[in-house]
Enzyme design. Structure first.
Site, PDB file in Angstrom:
ATOM      1  N   SER A   1       8.659 -46.925 -66.596  1.00  0.00           N
ATOM      2  CA  SER A   1       9.110 -46.418 -65.317  1.00  0.00           C
ATOM      3  C   SER A   1      10.378 -46.513 -64.682  1.00  0.00           C
ATOM      4  O   SER A   1      10.744 -46.100 -63.719  1.00  0.00           O
ATOM      5  CB  SER A   1       8.017 -47.066 -64.070  1.00  0.00           C
ATOM      6  OG  SER A   1       6.910 -46.521 -64.251  1.00  0.00           O
TER       7      SER A   1
ATOM      8  N   SER B   1       7.548 -44.109 -62.835  1.00  0.00           N
ATOM      9  CA  SER B   1       7.085 -44.389 -61.214  1.00  0.00           C
ATOM     10  C   SER B   1       8.047 -44.399 -60.661  1.00  0.00           C
ATOM     11  O   SER B   1       8.145 -44.109 -59.396  1.00  0.00           O
ATOM     12  CB  SER B   1       5.863 -45.260 -61.248  1.00  0.00           C
ATOM     13  OG  SER B   1       6.457 -46.500 -61.605  1.00  0.00           O
TER      14      SER B   1
ATOM     15  N   LYS C   1      12.954 -49.689 -54.662  1.00  0.00           N
ATOM     16  CA  LYS C   1      11.619 -48.979 -54.947  1.00  0.00           C
ATOM     17  C   LYS C   1      10.706 -49.583 -54.016  1.00  0.00           C
ATOM     18  O   LYS C   1      10.793 -50.980 -53.751  1.00  0.00           O
ATOM     19  CB  LYS C   1      11.049 -49.402 -56.136  1.00  0.00           C
ATOM     20  CG  LYS C   1       9.951 -48.625 -56.769  1.00  0.00           C
ATOM     21  CD  LYS C   1       9.517 -48.770 -58.184  1.00  0.00           C
ATOM     22  CE  LYS C   1       8.446 -48.176 -58.750  1.00  0.00           C
ATOM     23  NZ  LYS C   1       8.045 -48.551 -60.311  1.00  0.00           N
TER      24      LYS C   1
HETATM   25  N1  GLN Z   1       3.650 -44.094 -66.755  1.00  0.00           N
HETATM   26  C1  GLN Z   1       2.904 -45.408 -67.305  1.00  0.00           C
HETATM   27  C2  GLN Z   1       1.825 -45.407 -66.377  1.00  0.00           C
HETATM   28  O1  GLN Z   1       1.375 -44.489 -65.821  1.00  0.00           O
HETATM   29  C3  GLN Z   1       4.004 -46.542 -66.985  1.00  0.00           C
HETATM   30  C4  GLN Z   1       4.264 -46.794 -65.342  1.00  0.00           C
HETATM   31  C5  GLN Z   1       5.328 -47.678 -65.393  1.00  0.00           C
HETATM   32  O2  GLN Z   1       5.955 -48.379 -66.138  1.00  0.00           O
HETATM   33  N2  GLN Z   1       5.054 -48.328 -63.819  1.00  0.00           N
HETATM   34  O3  GLN Z   1       1.166 -46.485 -66.389  1.00  0.00           O
END
Ligand code: GLN
Length: 495
Positions: A177, A153, A78
């Protein structure tokens, strides 16, 4: 022999070990697949020459007698892990072209295990999002249906594994994410207990929540990767100082009283009633319930538990995460990292223009929310209240674990939605995080594994949540499930 891209991590490790294939061969094959799947938007950078050189070095180490389950196995990271060879953007224009002088600990550990890095993967900007639509470099498409999101994400990480471009990837999970994109993309992913993987070199979003983990096709592959990625790191002050763990061995250790037919004998699986609300999509509900029946057949018993503050985890998370983000992102000031506005007046004007140009709308929104909830007038009303509730949410889990060993439920309330499907309503997207946020706030390990298909033929994930540092039980349950079912072996059509 299977096509090279059909092989998972464990299988590839065996084929490399028996010299049926070389790492250089696999690497070239996968690089060609990456090049022919550009339309997915999953890759932000690829360094073919360097990958082939790493693969050849791994092949030479093998020829010289070295071994290891990951020696010569290709993967990708990532783009939130800093790397010294490839650029790191965190999905943001703010860091376009940024080169780190060092590698993140997770990246270094995987390289030490002999993995070959093919490239860096698209993600929501600074990991803020649930659909990968917030990347400054365009959305990622779901290989099961390119008109849909892959989840976020870590969307590039999930889509690449689902499309068989690479057997495994790294991701990060702050509020879901790893688990949610794994679920949306029909693959397996695990977020370990907070502190198991070092955060050193992981671009910070919300430091008290951020945690790295693997995404792969099976629980077994995740276990192999997690063993290599995890471990104490003195460079991360929140790293758990515990002896290194072999999750792969722990996953295969038979349970007391278990038999081949009932490998999960004695395992108590808690079902929080709040994880099965009336609003849960019926396709998700039925796939999850069918997988619970499968786990019962494997010897597990189901018990009812309650996580009464499940709904509150949304406002709690969307106060704490932006608060921490607003502080972490203050370092992007045009002086120390990345982008600096070309035209500006005095220093203050330079800061303002740099940040206005460099950050996308979701990041700006969160910086504003975070700054607001931390401000003198509102700290007690919002931030402090959220911290109190965070503790209560963690305590609720401990009450559950008095009567069960793992907790199960859906990962998300629906299957993957269409790109643009949530319109420009950020709250609609936040609400879809309801089932992943509680474990994140509590710092507990959680995983997602394929559990069937729903509306539009899209994958549905089953979430398992364990107690602190009990990744082994999660992996054991997931592995037993995957030995008895084949959901995790399905690939998108045409892949
Ligand atoms: N969807 C969550 C957010 O927007 C989690 C994102 C994540 O785990 N990086 O913060």
């Amino acid at each position: 022999m299977k096509a090279l891209h059909e092989m998972g991590v464990a299988e590839l490790g065996r084929a490399l070990g028996s010299r049926e294939v070389s790492s250089a061969e696999v690497t070239k094959h996968l690089l060609a697949r990456v090049a022919s799947h550009q339309h997915l938007g999953a890759w932000l950078s690829v360094d073919g020459d360097n990958a082939i050189a790493q693969a050849q070095a791994a092949d030479q180490r093998r020829a010289a007698g070295a071994s290891g389950p990951l020696l010569g196995v290709p993967l990708a990271h990532k783009d939130i892990f800093v790397t010294s060879v490839l650029p790191t953007t965190a999905g943001s224009k703010m860091l376009e072209g940024y080169m780190s002088p060092f590698d993140a600990t997770v990246v270094r550990k995987l390289a030490d295990a002999g993995t070959v890095t093919l490239g860096k993967l698209n993600c929501d900007e600074f990991a803020m999002g649930s659909s990968n639509e917030n990347s400054a470099f365009g959305p990622v498409r779901n290989p099961w249906d390119p008109s849909r999101v892959p989840g976020g994400s870590s969307g590039g990480s999930a889509a690449s594994v689902a499309a068989r471009l690479v057997p495994a990837t790294t991701g990060t999970d702050t509020g879901g994410s790893i688990r949610q994109p794994a679920s949306f993309s029909g693959i397996t992913g695990i977020k370990p207990t907070y502190g198991v993987c070092s955060r050193y070199g992981m671009i910070a979003f919300a430091s008290s929540l951020d945690q790295a983990g693997p995404l792969a096709r099976s629980a077994e592959d995740c276990a192999i990767l997690l063993s290599a990625m995890s471990g104490f790191d003195e460079r991360d002050s929140t790293s758990a100082n515990r002896p290194p763990q072999d999750f792969h061995a722990a996953m295969r250790r038979p349970r007391e009283g278990a038999s081949a037919a009932r490998p999960l004998e004695g395992l108590r699986i808690g079902l929080p009633r709040e994880f099965f609300p009336a609003a849960l999509a019926s396709d998700v509900d039925s796939a999850v319930r069918a997988s619970l029946r499968e786990l019962e057949k494997l010897g597990a018993t189901l018990v009812d538990v309650s996580l009464p503050r499940t709904e509150l985890s949304i406002p709690v998370y969307y106060i704490i995460a932006p608060a921490e983000a607003s502080s972490n992102l203050s370092r992007f000031d045009g002086v120390r990292f990345g982008h600096r506005a070309k035209r500006h007046g005095d220093l203050l004007d330079m800061y303002k223009k740099t940040r206005a140009e460099g950050f996308g709308p979701e990041v700006k929104r969160r910086i504003m929310i975070g700054t607001y909830v931390l401000s003198h007038g509102y700290y007690d009303a919002y931030y402090l209240q959220a911290q109190k509730l965070r503790r209560m949410i963690a305590d609720d889990f401990q009450r559950c674990f008095l009567s069960c060993d793992v907790i199960a439920g859906p990962v998300a309330p629906t299957v993957a939605w269409k790109i643009g499907g949530k319109g420009d309503d950020p709250v609609a997207t936040y609400l879809a995080d309801i089932f992943t946020l509680p474990a994140s706030l509590a710092g507990l390990p959680g995983m997602s594994l394929p559990a069937g298909f729903g509306e539009g033929g899209m994958p549905v994930g089953l979430q398992l949540i364990g107690n602190y540092f009990d990744e082994a039980t999660l992996l054991q349950a997931a592995h037993a499930f995957q030995q008895a079912t084949d959901w995790h072996t399905h690939a998108p059509a045409g892949i």
